[in-house]
Design a protein around this motif. Sequence first.
Motif, mmCIF file in Angstrom:
data_model
loop_
_atom_site.group_PDB
_atom_site.id
_atom_site.type_symbol
_atom_site.label_atom_id
_atom_site.label_comp_id
_atom_site.label_asym_id
_atom_site.label_seq_id
_atom_site.Cartn_x
_atom_site.Cartn_y
_atom_site.Cartn_z
ATOM 1 N N GLU A 104 0.835 -1.209 0.000
ATOM 2 C CA GLU A 104 0.000 0.000 0.000
ATOM 3 C C GLU A 104 0.870 1.259 0.000
ATOM 4 O OE1 GLU A 104 -3.492 2.134 2.700
ATOM 5 O OE2 GLU A 104 -3.079 -0.017 2.914
ATOM 6 N N HIS A 105 1.988 1.218 0.734
ATOM 7 C CA HIS A 105 2.883 2.376 0.743
ATOM 8 C C HIS A 105 3.475 2.597 -0.651
ATOM 9 C CE1 HIS A 105 5.635 5.381 2.183
ATOM 10 N NE2 HIS A 105 6.693 4.656 1.852
ATOM 11 N N ALA A 106 3.830 1.519 -1.344
ATOM 12 C CA ALA A 106 4.356 1.635 -2.705
ATOM 13 C C ALA A 106 3.306 2.202 -3.648
ATOM 14 C CB ALA A 106 4.839 0.272 -3.201
ATOM 15 N N THR A 107 2.059 1.772 -3.487
ATOM 16 C CA THR A 107 0.974 2.312 -4.309
ATOM 17 C C THR A 107 0.792 3.799 -4.060
ATOM 18 O OG1 THR A 107 -0.167 0.163 -4.271
ATOM 19 C CG2 THR A 107 -1.485 2.101 -4.858
ATOM 20 N N TRP A 108 0.870 4.199 -2.806
ATOM 21 C CA TRP A 108 0.742 5.626 -2.451
ATOM 22 C C TRP A 108 1.870 6.444 -3.089
ATOM 23 C CZ3 TRP A 108 3.562 9.064 0.767
ATOM 24 C CH2 TRP A 108 2.887 10.249 1.102
ATOM 25 N N LEU A 109 3.046 5.834 -3.231
ATOM 26 C CA LEU A 109 4.188 6.502 -3.863
ATOM 27 C C LEU A 109 4.168 6.364 -5.382
ATOM 28 C CD1 LEU A 109 7.092 5.379 -1.474
ATOM 29 C CD2 LEU A 109 6.039 7.650 -1.597
ATOM 30 N N ASP A 110 3.162 5.655 -5.906
ATOM 31 C CA ASP A 110 3.073 5.382 -7.343
ATOM 32 C C ASP A 110 4.319 4.638 -7.814
ATOM 33 O OD1 ASP A 110 1.905 5.330 -9.827
ATOM 34 O OD2 ASP A 110 2.705 7.270 -10.455
ATOM 35 N N SER A 111 4.673 3.604 -7.062
ATOM 36 C CA SER A 111 5.856 2.818 -7.372
ATOM 37 C C SER A 111 5.551 1.344 -7.148
ATOM 38 C CB SER A 111 7.036 3.255 -6.492
ATOM 39 O OG SER A 111 8.208 2.552 -6.814
ATOM 40 N N LYS A 112 6.519 0.498 -7.488
ATOM 41 C CA LYS A 112 6.356 -0.934 -7.278
ATOM 42 C C LYS A 112 6.932 -1.328 -5.922
ATOM 43 C CE LYS A 112 6.583 -2.085 -12.198
ATOM 44 N NZ LYS A 112 7.293 -2.865 -13.249
ATOM 45 N N PRO A 113 6.295 -2.291 -5.239
ATOM 46 C CA PRO A 113 6.802 -2.703 -3.914
ATOM 47 C C PRO A 113 8.268 -3.120 -3.937
ATOM 48 C CG PRO A 113 4.632 -3.642 -4.301
ATOM 49 C CD PRO A 113 5.052 -2.995 -5.596
ATOM 50 N N GLU A 114 8.685 -3.837 -4.994
ATOM 51 C CA GLU A 114 10.069 -4.299 -5.059
ATOM 52 C C GLU A 114 11.039 -3.132 -5.174
ATOM 53 O OE1 GLU A 114 12.589 -7.781 -4.988
ATOM 54 O OE2 GLU A 114 10.568 -7.233 -4.377
ATOM 55 N N ALA A 115 10.641 -2.095 -5.943
ATOM 56 C CA ALA A 115 11.496 -0.913 -6.095
ATOM 57 C C ALA A 115 11.627 -0.168 -4.769
ATOM 58 C CB ALA A 115 10.928 0.010 -7.169
ATOM 59 N N VAL A 116 10.508 -0.057 -4.042
ATOM 60 C CA VAL A 116 10.539 0.615 -2.741
ATOM 61 C C VAL A 116 11.380 -0.187 -1.756
ATOM 62 C CG1 VAL A 116 9.132 1.363 -0.783
ATOM 63 C CG2 VAL A 116 8.312 1.732 -3.117
ATOM 64 N N ARG A 117 11.243 -1.505 -1.798
ATOM 65 C CA ARG A 117 12.023 -2.357 -0.885
ATOM 66 C C ARG A 117 13.517 -2.215 -1.143
ATOM 67 N NH1 ARG A 117 14.249 -7.413 -0.584
ATOM 68 N NH2 ARG A 117 13.690 -7.934 -2.735
ATOM 69 N N PHE A 118 13.916 -2.219 -2.412
ATOM 70 C CA PHE A 118 15.329 -2.078 -2.743
ATOM 71 C C PHE A 118 15.859 -0.714 -2.310
ATOM 72 C CE2 PHE A 118 14.958 -5.533 -6.074
ATOM 73 C CZ PHE A 118 15.821 -6.387 -5.417
ATOM 74 N N ARG A 119 15.062 0.331 -2.559
ATOM 75 C CA ARG A 119 15.523 1.688 -2.223
ATOM 76 C C ARG A 119 15.695 1.856 -0.713
ATOM 77 N NH1 ARG A 119 12.746 5.966 -0.584
ATOM 78 N NH2 ARG A 119 10.717 5.102 -1.216
ATOM 79 N N ILE A 120 14.661 1.498 0.049
ATOM 80 C CA ILE A 120 14.738 1.679 1.498
ATOM 81 C C ILE A 120 15.732 0.698 2.114
ATOM 82 C CG2 ILE A 120 13.424 1.685 3.649
ATOM 83 C CD1 ILE A 120 10.982 2.479 2.094
ATOM 84 N N GLY A 121 15.817 -0.502 1.549
ATOM 85 C CA GLY A 121 16.811 -1.452 2.036
ATOM 86 C C GLY A 121 18.224 -0.926 1.863
#
Length: 214
Positions: free
Chosen positions: A128-145
């Motif tokens: 849901e956080h990735a959707t709110w950012l208009d991004s993919k969950p995997e992309a958000v996970r890699f970035r924050i990781g």
Amino acid sequence: LLAMLVTCRGRLPAGFSTSPAIANLACQALDTELAFLAKKQALSLTRYADDITFSGPVPFDVSDDVRCIVESCGHDINEEKTRTLKRGQPMYVTGLSVSEHDRPRLPRPFKRRLRQELYYISVRGLSEHATWLDSKPEAVRFRIGGQLAYANAVEPDWAARLKAEYPSAYRDVARSSSPQSDAKRRERLIQLAARVTARADPTAGLYVPSVTIS
């Protein structure tokens, strides 16, 4: 073989993992001259890629000397990014705060954004956080990781507190090392080496230094 390893289709890509080593080789003469200036002025010198910082306990001005050295080595000073800072002002070296005497610190805006994102992930979930950012969950996970790995390297105590405060969100995005992930990494490297060896692309031309220090 070296040229093939550090180029892609005969060109040198920006941001390649080998770029820092190449930059250090290309800046060998520059580093020698800058280090000599720092020693002569009793200053500390820090260079990371194209980010150069001189620091010392008392006010000083080496801007003209630095400009002369940089230009003599075939480079230019970016005047828009040139700063002179005094004690008491926010001071950063290679993106880290050096305002405190004991050790470099992560910038407060970086900490605030990272903590905020982990909070949102703990409340909403990663998808849901990735959707709110208009991004993919995997992309958000890699970035924050990646940001968490960076925080662990600079301020491990603060990163540990963050992990304790948002355990589920931290677990969702943190990079983990395991025998399985190490095996996959080795497999990717073997595949990459095979592709590089089998390439028929023209190799890049040899680097010819403008200044050679013997």
